[in-house]
Structure formats: structure tokens, C-alpha cells
Design a protein around this motif. Structure first.
Motif, PDB file in Angstrom:
ATOM      1  N   LEU A  36       0.841  -1.275   0.055  1.00  0.00           N
ATOM      2  CA  LEU A  36      -0.062  -0.016  -0.057  1.00  0.00           C
ATOM      3  C   LEU A  36       0.939   1.303   0.106  1.00  0.00           C
ATOM      4  CD1 LEU A  36      -2.897   0.990   0.101  1.00  0.00           C
ATOM      5  CD2 LEU A  36      -2.649   0.974   2.627  1.00  0.00           C
ATOM      6  N   LEU A  37       1.991   1.226   0.735  1.00  0.00           N
ATOM      7  CA  LEU A  37       2.847   2.413   0.672  1.00  0.00           C
ATOM      8  C   LEU A  37       3.637   2.533  -0.554  1.00  0.00           C
ATOM      9  CD1 LEU A  37       4.586   1.898   4.235  1.00  0.00           C
ATOM     10  CD2 LEU A  37       3.242   3.956   3.812  1.00  0.00           C
ATOM     11  N   ALA A  38       3.672   1.438  -1.341  1.00  0.00           N
ATOM     12  CA  ALA A  38       4.493   1.526  -2.603  1.00  0.00           C
ATOM     13  C   ALA A  38       3.549   2.167  -3.493  1.00  0.00           C
ATOM     14  CB  ALA A  38       5.159   0.154  -2.843  1.00  0.00           C
ATOM     15  N   ALA A 103      -2.910 -10.445  -0.928  1.00  0.00           N
ATOM     16  CA  ALA A 103      -3.386  -9.542  -1.798  1.00  0.00           C
ATOM     17  C   ALA A 103      -2.931  -9.658  -3.104  1.00  0.00           C
ATOM     18  CB  ALA A 103      -2.470  -8.079  -1.318  1.00  0.00           C
ATOM     19  N   LEU A 104      -1.899 -10.292  -3.317  1.00  0.00           N
ATOM     20  CA  LEU A 104      -1.774 -10.956  -4.828  1.00  0.00           C
ATOM     21  C   LEU A 104      -2.577 -11.640  -5.193  1.00  0.00           C
ATOM     22  CD1 LEU A 104       2.344 -10.662  -4.430  1.00  0.00           C
ATOM     23  CD2 LEU A 104       0.884  -9.277  -5.875  1.00  0.00           C
ATOM     24  N   GLN A 118      -3.632  -1.480 -13.026  1.00  0.00           N
ATOM     25  CA  GLN A 118      -2.870  -0.956 -11.855  1.00  0.00           C
ATOM     26  C   GLN A 118      -3.850  -1.110 -10.449  1.00  0.00           C
ATOM     27  OE1 GLN A 118      -1.559   2.891 -12.906  1.00  0.00           O
ATOM     28  NE2 GLN A 118       0.380   1.725 -14.198  1.00  0.00           N
ATOM     29  N   ALA A 119      -5.036  -0.727 -10.729  1.00  0.00           N
ATOM     30  CA  ALA A 119      -5.969  -0.799  -9.644  1.00  0.00           C
ATOM     31  C   ALA A 119      -6.319  -2.026  -9.034  1.00  0.00           C
ATOM     32  CB  ALA A 119      -7.170   0.078 -10.081  1.00  0.00           C
ATOM     33  N   ASN A 120      -5.991  -2.951  -9.953  1.00  0.00           N
ATOM     34  CA  ASN A 120      -6.453  -4.587  -9.394  1.00  0.00           C
ATOM     35  C   ASN A 120      -5.361  -4.712  -8.018  1.00  0.00           C
ATOM     36  OD1 ASN A 120      -6.801  -4.854 -12.584  1.00  0.00           O
ATOM     37  ND2 ASN A 120      -8.305  -6.025 -11.092  1.00  0.00           N
ATOM     38  N   LEU A 121      -4.335  -4.246  -8.024  1.00  0.00           N
ATOM     39  CA  LEU A 121      -3.308  -4.584  -6.875  1.00  0.00           C
ATOM     40  C   LEU A 121      -3.706  -3.822  -5.734  1.00  0.00           C
ATOM     41  CD1 LEU A 121      -0.886  -5.836  -5.257  1.00  0.00           C
ATOM     42  CD2 LEU A 121       0.342  -4.116  -6.261  1.00  0.00           C
ATOM     43  N   LEU A 122      -4.546  -2.597  -5.770  1.00  0.00           N
ATOM     44  CA  LEU A 122      -5.040  -1.738  -4.774  1.00  0.00           C
ATOM     45  C   LEU A 122      -6.211  -2.440  -4.189  1.00  0.00           C
ATOM     46  CD1 LEU A 122      -5.010   0.432  -2.713  1.00  0.00           C
ATOM     47  CD2 LEU A 122      -6.109   1.830  -4.746  1.00  0.00           C
ATOM     48  N   LEU A 123      -6.858  -2.959  -5.278  1.00  0.00           N
ATOM     49  CA  LEU A 123      -8.255  -3.613  -4.835  1.00  0.00           C
ATOM     50  C   LEU A 123      -7.850  -4.973  -3.841  1.00  0.00           C
ATOM     51  CD1 LEU A 123     -11.385  -3.813  -5.032  1.00  0.00           C
ATOM     52  CD2 LEU A 123     -11.184  -5.129  -7.267  1.00  0.00           C
ATOM     53  N   GLY A 124      -6.876  -5.838  -4.692  1.00  0.00           N
ATOM     54  CA  GLY A 124      -6.508  -6.907  -3.612  1.00  0.00           C
ATOM     55  C   GLY A 124      -6.166  -6.528  -2.242  1.00  0.00           C
ATOM     56  N   ILE A 125      -5.359  -5.373  -2.084  1.00  0.00           N
ATOM     57  CA  ILE A 125      -4.927  -4.894  -0.597  1.00  0.00           C
ATOM     58  C   ILE A 125      -6.320  -4.687   0.118  1.00  0.00           C
ATOM     59  CG2 ILE A 125      -3.741  -3.102   0.697  1.00  0.00           C
ATOM     60  CD1 ILE A 125      -1.729  -3.229  -1.706  1.00  0.00           C
ATOM     61  N   LEU A 126      -7.141  -3.952  -0.499  1.00  0.00           N
ATOM     62  CA  LEU A 126      -8.337  -3.120   0.251  1.00  0.00           C
ATOM     63  C   LEU A 126      -9.246  -4.226   0.405  1.00  0.00           C
ATOM     64  CD1 LEU A 126      -8.848   0.250  -1.738  1.00  0.00           C
ATOM     65  CD2 LEU A 126      -7.495  -0.168   0.406  1.00  0.00           C
ATOM     66  N   GLN A 127      -9.435  -5.224  -0.257  1.00  0.00           N
ATOM     67  CA  GLN A 127     -10.543  -6.431   0.051  1.00  0.00           C
ATOM     68  C   GLN A 127     -10.096  -7.211   1.282  1.00  0.00           C
ATOM     69  OE1 GLN A 127     -10.181  -8.331  -3.885  1.00  0.00           O
ATOM     70  NE2 GLN A 127     -12.170  -7.598  -4.092  1.00  0.00           N
ATOM     71  N   ALA A 128      -8.969  -6.827   1.969  1.00  0.00           N
ATOM     72  CA  ALA A 128      -8.961  -7.319   3.298  1.00  0.00           C
ATOM     73  C   ALA A 128      -9.610  -6.907   4.449  1.00  0.00           C
ATOM     74  CB  ALA A 128      -7.522  -7.436   3.866  1.00  0.00           C
ATOM     75  N   GLU A 129     -10.597  -7.534   4.977  1.00  0.00           N
ATOM     76  CA  GLU A 129     -11.457  -6.848   6.052  1.00  0.00           C
ATOM     77  C   GLU A 129     -10.866  -6.788   7.566  1.00  0.00           C
ATOM     78  OE1 GLU A 129     -15.152  -9.125   5.718  1.00  0.00           O
ATOM     79  OE2 GLU A 129     -15.360  -8.685   3.482  1.00  0.00           O
ATOM     80  N   ASN A 149     -15.131   0.380  -3.678  1.00  0.00           N
ATOM     81  CA  ASN A 149     -16.335   0.911  -4.447  1.00  0.00           C
ATOM     82  C   ASN A 149     -15.451   1.780  -5.569  1.00  0.00           C
ATOM     83  OD1 ASN A 149     -18.060  -0.694  -3.555  1.00  0.00           O
ATOM     84  ND2 ASN A 149     -18.917   1.098  -2.204  1.00  0.00           N
ATOM     85  N   GLN A 150     -14.584   2.499  -5.212  1.00  0.00           N
ATOM     86  CA  GLN A 150     -14.098   3.674  -6.221  1.00  0.00           C
ATOM     87  C   GLN A 150     -12.978   2.873  -7.000  1.00  0.00           C
ATOM     88  OE1 GLN A 150     -12.497   6.290  -3.053  1.00  0.00           O
ATOM     89  NE2 GLN A 150     -13.829   7.937  -4.079  1.00  0.00           N
ATOM     90  N   VAL A 151     -12.391   1.985  -6.407  1.00  0.00           N
ATOM     91  CA  VAL A 151     -11.463   0.985  -7.271  1.00  0.00           C
ATOM     92  C   VAL A 151     -12.296   0.308  -8.087  1.00  0.00           C
ATOM     93  CG1 VAL A 151      -9.797  -0.619  -7.313  1.00  0.00           C
ATOM     94  CG2 VAL A 151      -9.728   0.886  -5.668  1.00  0.00           C
TER      95      VAL A 151
END
Length: 157
Positions: A36-38, A103-104, A118-129, A149-151
Motif C-alpha cells: 500500500l505504501l508502495a 493481496a496478490l 494497476q488498480a487491481n493490486l490496490l483492490l486486492g489490498i483493500l479487500q482485506a477485512e 467501490n471507487q477502485v
């Protein structure tokens, strides 16, 4: 692992930066918070802009992660003031840790590789509950569900 298409170059850059972030934390593994930082450090990309628009630039994420770390330790009765500084001088490259792998995995199980953006990786991170990233996002005042939802909207454009 990395090809020459735009997504592969992006993923390579994020993994390299994630390794840097892990070493800064003294971690032997690249976890979801390092990814996420990256992502937040990849200037000019759609995921970076989405995070920035939500008030989550790299420094805001780092601050939230630091607060999350401090609070988690406090629950265990440990004060951060009693801890030594992390060792940042390992010559060994960090490997991908459990939350980074999750996440991957979430990224690759929801979309075929040829459709990854690119947004798929962010989605994979954000989907962690649960875990460090959701707790840090809450501390940062971010709405993780709204970000997801924005992703999704970004991926359908």
C-alpha cells in the motif's frame, strides 16, 4: 515473474518499493501495508491519485501505520518507547509475506492476468477485512468500503 507490459512494469516497481518499505520497517517480509505504501509512492498512477484524493498520500498512510503499530503493542501491554529502532541494514532482500501473498492472490483470482490493471493490486489490498491495513485505514479516517467501490469504478472505466 515480470513481463514487459505496462501492468508487469507497474507491479515490478511496486514490489521493489514494497521491499524498500519492508526494509525501512526492519521486516524480512513484504506485507500488504508495504505494498500500500508502495502504491501511494507511484506518482501519476490512477491508484496513487485515488488514494491521494481520499487523503491517503504516502505520509498519511505511514502515519496511520505507525499509530496502528503503537496501538497494537499497547493492547499487548508494550510501549513503543521501550523498543529498539528497527534494523534496516539487512543485505537480504525481503520475501513476500502472508498478507502480501493474500493481496496478490485476491488480485489474480478476481481477474484474468491479461486483464490486470494497476488498480487491481490496490483492490486486492483493500479487500482485506481484518488486519493491519484495515485498522490503519480506520485510524486515518478512511472508509475502506468506499475505497473498494471507487477502485471497482476505476476498473470499469
Amino acid at each position: 515473474m515480470f513481463g514487459n507490459n505496462e501492468f508487469d512494469k507497474y507491479l515490478h516497481a511496486v514490489m521493489e518499493r514494497g521491499g524498500y518499505e519492508a526494509r525501512q520497517d526492519g521486516s524480512a517480509t513484504i506485507e500488504a501495508q508495504h505494498l500500500l505504501l508502495a502504491i501511494a509512492a507511484q506518482d501519476g498512477t490512477a491508484p496513487q491519485r485515488l488514494l491521494a484524493e481520499a487523503g491517503l498520500d504516502a505520509q498519511a498512510i505511514r502515519d496511520a501505520l505507525d499509530r496502528e503499530f503503537e496501538q497494537s503493542l499497547a493492547i499487548a501491554g508494550v510501549s513503543i518507547t521501550n523498543l529498539p529502532e528497527p534494523s534496516r541494514y539487512s543485505t537480504k532482500a525481503p520475501s513476500v509475506g502472508a498478507t502480501g501473498k493474500l493481496a496478490l492472490e485476491r488480485m489474480t483470482t478476481t481477474y484474468p492476468k491479461r486483464e490486470l490493471r494497476q488498480a487491481n493490486l490496490l483492490l486486492g489490498i483493500l479487500q482485506a477485512e481484518v488486519g493491519t491495513v484495515p485498522r490503519a485505514l480506520t485510524l486515518a479516517g478512511a472508509n475502506r468500503v468506499a475505497l473498494v467501490n471507487q477502485v471497482h469504478e476505476l476498473l470499469t472505466d
